[in-house]
Design a protein around this motif. Structure first.
Motif, PDB file in Angstrom:
ATOM      1  N   PHE A 130      68.440  42.772  51.877  1.00  0.00           N
ATOM      2  CA  PHE A 130      68.605  42.633  53.329  1.00  0.00           C
ATOM      3  C   PHE A 130      67.808  41.442  53.853  1.00  0.00           C
ATOM      4  O   PHE A 130      66.579  41.395  53.732  1.00  0.00           O
ATOM      5  CB  PHE A 130      68.139  43.913  54.039  1.00  0.00           C
ATOM      6  CG  PHE A 130      69.036  45.102  53.849  1.00  0.00           C
ATOM      7  CD1 PHE A 130      70.346  44.973  53.428  1.00  0.00           C
ATOM      8  CD2 PHE A 130      68.565  46.391  54.109  1.00  0.00           C
ATOM      9  CE1 PHE A 130      71.178  46.078  53.262  1.00  0.00           C
ATOM     10  CE2 PHE A 130      69.380  47.504  53.948  1.00  0.00           C
ATOM     11  CZ  PHE A 130      70.684  47.353  53.529  1.00  0.00           C
ATOM     12  N   SER A 189      65.761  53.152  53.063  1.00  0.00           N
ATOM     13  CA  SER A 189      66.403  52.477  54.193  1.00  0.00           C
ATOM     14  C   SER A 189      67.095  53.448  55.128  1.00  0.00           C
ATOM     15  O   SER A 189      67.718  54.424  54.689  1.00  0.00           O
ATOM     16  CB  SER A 189      67.423  51.453  53.690  1.00  0.00           C
ATOM     17  OG  SER A 189      68.094  50.872  54.794  1.00  0.00           O
ATOM     18  N   VAL A 190      67.045  53.110  56.406  1.00  0.00           N
ATOM     19  CA  VAL A 190      67.776  53.841  57.443  1.00  0.00           C
ATOM     20  C   VAL A 190      69.287  53.808  57.150  1.00  0.00           C
ATOM     21  O   VAL A 190      70.029  54.664  57.624  1.00  0.00           O
ATOM     22  CB  VAL A 190      67.420  53.237  58.834  1.00  0.00           C
ATOM     23  CG1 VAL A 190      67.932  51.811  58.969  1.00  0.00           C
ATOM     24  CG2 VAL A 190      67.901  54.090  59.991  1.00  0.00           C
ATOM     25  N   THR A 191      69.727  52.851  56.316  1.00  0.00           N
ATOM     26  CA  THR A 191      71.131  52.815  55.895  1.00  0.00           C
ATOM     27  C   THR A 191      71.380  53.768  54.720  1.00  0.00           C
ATOM     28  O   THR A 191      72.448  53.769  54.129  1.00  0.00           O
ATOM     29  CB  THR A 191      71.579  51.381  55.538  1.00  0.00           C
ATOM     30  OG1 THR A 191      70.780  50.892  54.456  1.00  0.00           O
ATOM     31  CG2 THR A 191      71.427  50.439  56.727  1.00  0.00           C
ATOM     32  N   TYR A 213      62.836  49.267  57.344  1.00  0.00           N
ATOM     33  CA  TYR A 213      62.758  48.105  58.252  1.00  0.00           C
ATOM     34  C   TYR A 213      61.329  47.804  58.678  1.00  0.00           C
ATOM     35  O   TYR A 213      61.056  46.728  59.220  1.00  0.00           O
ATOM     36  CB  TYR A 213      63.708  48.232  59.456  1.00  0.00           C
ATOM     37  CG  TYR A 213      63.540  49.425  60.368  1.00  0.00           C
ATOM     38  CD1 TYR A 213      62.634  49.406  61.423  1.00  0.00           C
ATOM     39  CD2 TYR A 213      64.318  50.573  60.194  1.00  0.00           C
ATOM     40  CE1 TYR A 213      62.502  50.485  62.285  1.00  0.00           C
ATOM     41  CE2 TYR A 213      64.194  51.658  61.041  1.00  0.00           C
ATOM     42  CZ  TYR A 213      63.289  51.620  62.085  1.00  0.00           C
ATOM     43  OH  TYR A 213      63.173  52.697  62.921  1.00  0.00           O
TER      44      TYR A 213
HETATM   45 MO    MO Z   1      66.895  49.333  56.078  1.00  0.00          MO
END
Ligand code: MO
Ligand code: MTE
Length: 199
Positions: free
Chosen positions: A12, A59-61, A142
């Motif tokens: 990312f 990750s938030v994903t 993040y």
């Molecule tokens: Mo992330």
């Protein structure tokens, strides 16, 4: 291939990939709410105490990767610059000055919070935030800013790159489905808080 790549860890760079970065001339400026602001060269960083931490970048994903991260405990940086009692947050800045994110100082003082330069015994490549990045396994990925060039010690909070785009300011990991990259990306379930195991 490095271990993170071998595990298919996503790369990312929301602000754009920085290209190749020079480890030997790398510097991190630590400034703001402290008695002894300092610019740490690569060799200054290497002379500070180092720690191996087994932990997950999550990750938030909704993927999570585990391994041994090595680097300088953020507590050592804070000790060296003598953070003020009024300092409440660390604001990380990535190379290029576009990506920033902040964490509470009490999380920075926790034992697994690092400025990490290696994963599984290999130096981090630029793809994964080399020469050196934040590794904060307690919060969503993040908060783990890559290729850190500056840490501002803050008496107050400011939202960062992703927080301004809708991700939470706290970065607290929320329960739900999550791909385990160490197990072929299998979808499992995580509890809330630091991911220590899957359910
Ligand atoms: Mo992330
Ligand atoms: N500079 C910078 N740092 C960043 C990001 C980014 O886009 N730019 N993405 C964040 C997010 S959302 C996650 S999940 C992790 C991902 O780390 P990786 O790219 O090494 O897998 O980096 C974090 N740090």
């Amino acid at each position: 291939m490095n271990k993170l790549a071998a595990l298919n860890t996503p790369i990312f760079w929301a602000e754009g990939h920085p290209g190749s970065l020079n480890r030997e001339t790398w510097k991190i400026e630590v400034c703001g709410s402290c008695n002894k602001p300092q610019i740490f060269s690569w060799s200054d960083l290497m002379e500070l105490p180092q720690r191996d931490v087994k932990g997950r970048l999550t990750s938030v994903t909704r993927w999570s990767v585990e391994g041994i991260w090595k680097g300088i405990p953020l507590s050592e940086i804070l000790k060296t610059v003598q953070s003020n009692d009024s300092c409440k947050y660390l604001r990380f800045w990535s190379f290029g000055g576009i990506y920033d994110t902040s964490i509470p100082i009490d999380i920075a003082f926790k034992e697994k919070s690092l400025l990490a330069h290696s994963f599984e015994g290999e130096l981090l490549t630029e793809d994964y935030g080399g020469p050196i990045r934040a590794f904060i396994p307690y919060l969503w990925g993040y908060k783990s800013a890559k290729s850190v060039v500056k840490i501002e010690l803050m008496d107050y909070y400011v939202s960062g790159f992703w927080e301004n785009r809708g991700y939470t300011d706290s970065g607290e990991i929320e329960a739900g489905p999550c791909r385990d990259l160490n197990d072929g990306g299998k979808i499992k379930t995580i509890p809330s808080g630091e991911v220590l195991k899957f359910n």
